[in-house]
Scaffold this active site. Structure first.
Site, short mmCIF file in Angstrom:
data_model
loop_
_atom_site.label_atom_id
_atom_site.label_comp_id
_atom_site.label_asym_id
_atom_site.label_seq_id
_atom_site.Cartn_x
_atom_site.Cartn_y
_atom_site.Cartn_z
N GLU A 1 -6.25 1.60 -8.18
CA GLU A 1 -4.74 0.91 -7.63
C GLU A 1 -4.54 -0.32 -8.44
OE1 GLU A 1 -2.97 -0.19 -3.04
OE2 GLU A 1 -5.08 -0.43 -3.57
N CYS B 1 0.81 -1.29 -0.06
CA CYS B 1 0.07 -0.09 -0.03
C CYS B 1 0.94 1.16 0.00
CB CYS B 1 -0.83 0.00 1.24
SG CYS B 1 -0.17 0.09 2.79
#
Length: 498
Positions: A383, A281
């Site tokens: 993402e 992340c």
């Protein structure tokens, strides 16, 4: 076949075999073990066990709880090699990266060893005539954590270490893709002296997550995962009256100013973009060179250095990164690469179609590089979570600040420059939670705190550090007066003032 069971009340539960999931070895693409998937009753059993054990643990003085944390830290260090090998076998990251995963979790365990100081309240003598005021921090009771596949040691430790040190009982729901390390950590905690029931591990899917969010005795939940799921978990848990801390996805940018040390920036970007196959992340999947000259020099050097990267199995000491976690995730990443091409991005290097000799069925992808990406592209907005680096060119410093500030995610960002004025202005104005200045992955040290903005974080308190202590405790404030001399103070019917 090896089976991974729940860990409740200080022991593995009997394998019922009612609901199970497959644990794959990403390097060969085959099932290596099975994991029990819990039910609503499994969660109820874990909560009941934790609730029974927690009061005595909370009543244990903080110094004794700290000693357990010290022993827990030492046992993790003693078992580092075994834990790293186990982690790598289920996740696929290389051994050195697996050790880094564990070490960053250990940093928070080390921070939690200072719990006697961290729990100290405030005291004011003489706040009014003969009146003193003091505050104390008390444990919540039973709390829970839901963690993702990409850091099966670090993120569980980020949650459970401060929660347990504060006097809570903790129920961990790790990813069912790589659950073995979390169970092993629970076993080591028990060996360190943690009472049975204070750390329970329950495996499962949405059924188990919902049961944890709905259970009235679970007082707080910490979550890390995708933003859509984070928002769902946050909403459902908050609606049930729980304290919630939910971290979501990211699209971190690396700004390259014309005055940057390009060689150092490229070296940093390679590790941040492709390390752990991009499954972080806090990865850096977007690089933003300012000015055409900067962009062309950066691109040339990236192509040259990417060619030197080695993709391999986790035990290959020369490999820079290994496979992605699953066949489904590999297909998803490949879909995003094609989406970017269809949207008009230039495919400079294509990582699809890569096969590692002897491991042709493994979930491997070579590094992908895309140039001339635009903010309007869906492949930029979302993402990707894989070994894919996108170049988004900026004309000015102001554009470079605007791109991460306007993105839906706000987890991390970095700027590479020698100019202190640029760095200071950037750090002050960019709308992102964690900022790196010539640091590509700005994950804060354990005594600060981790947390993103916008759709990267839901909730008011960040993970670990002093925010973690605040999240896992509630403050009680006492105002006291001791009568003296037998005198009686007249009653007043207006609000008391000092």
């Amino acid at each position: 076949m090896r089976n991974v069971s729940h860990f409740i009340g200080g022991q593995s539960t009997p394998w019922l075999g009612e609901r199970t999931g497959d644990i794959f070895d990403p390097t060969i693409g085959q099932v290596q073990a099975q994991v029990d998937l819990g039910t609503v009753q499994t969660v109820a059993d874990a909560v009941a066990n934790a609730r029974a054990a927690q009061p005595a643990w909370a009543a244990t003085n903080p110094q004794r709880r700290a000693r357990v944390m010290f022993r827990f830290k030492a046992l993790i260090e003693e078992n580092m090699e075994q834990l790293a090998a186990l982690l790598a076998s289920e996740h696929g990251k290389v051994i050195s990266d697996a050790k880094g995963d564990i070490q960053r979790g250990l940093d928070v365990v080390e921070f939690a060893c200072g719990i006697p100081h961290l729990l100290k309240g405030d005291y004011t003598e003489g706040a009014g005539p003969g009146i003193d005021v003091y505050s104390m921090r008390q444990a919540l009771g039973v709390v829970a954590g839901i963690t993702p596949f990409n850091f099966p040691a670090m993120i569980p430790l980020w949650m459970l270490a401060p929660a347990i040190a504060c006097g809570n009982a903790f129920i961990l729901k790790p990813s069912e893709r790589d659950p073995s390390v979390p169970v092993r950590l629970a076993e080591l905690a028990l060996e360190a002296g943690l009472p049975a029931g204070i750390l329970n591990v329950v495996h499962g899917d949405k059924l188990v997550v919902d049961a944890m969010l709905d259970h009235p005795d679970v007082k707080a939940v910490s979550f890390v995962g995708s933003s859509d799921i984070a928002q769902y978990v946050y909403g459902r848990g908050a609606a049930a009256g729980k304290r919630m801390q939910c971290m979501g996805g990211a699209k971190n940018h690396g700004i390259i100013m014309p005055d940057a040390d390009i060689d150092q920036a490229v070296a940093d970007i390679l590790g941040a973009a492709y390390g752990s196959a991009g499954e972080r992340c806090m990865a850096l999947p977007v690089v933003v060179p300012v000015g055409e000259k900067t962009a062309e020099v950066l691109r040339e050097k990236l192509v040259e250095e990417i060619a030197k990267l080695r993709v391999g199995v986790s035990t290959d000491a020369e490999a820079h990164y290994g496979p992605v976690v699953s066949a489904q995730h590999k297909v998803r990443i490949e879909g995003y690469i094609q989406m970017a091409v269809d949207e008009g991005a230039e495919l400079v290097l294509d990582g699809r179609g890569f096969a590692l000799q002897g491991h042709e069925d493994g979930y491997f992808l070579a590094p992908t590089l895309l140039d001339h990406v635009r903010p309007s592209m869906q492949s930029y907005k979302e993402e990707i979570f894989g070994p894919v680096l996108q170049i988004l060119r900026a004309d000015t410093f102001e554009d470079a600040v605007r791109y991460p500030s306007e993105h839906q995610y706000g987890n991390g960002v970095a700027i590479f420059t020698r100019n202190g004025d640029f760095a200071r202005r950037f750090a002050s104005s960019v709308e992102v939670g964690m900022v790196g200045i010539n640091v590509p992955i700005p994950v804060p040290v354990s005594y600060h705190s981790f947390g993103g903005w916008k759709r990267s974080g839901f909730g008011d308190l960040n993970q670990y550090g002093t925010d973690g202590i605040r999240f896992y405790t509630r403050t009680k404030t006492v105002t006291q007066r001791w009568p003296s001399g037998g005198s009686v103070i007249d009653q007043s019917f207006v609000i008391p003032t000092m």
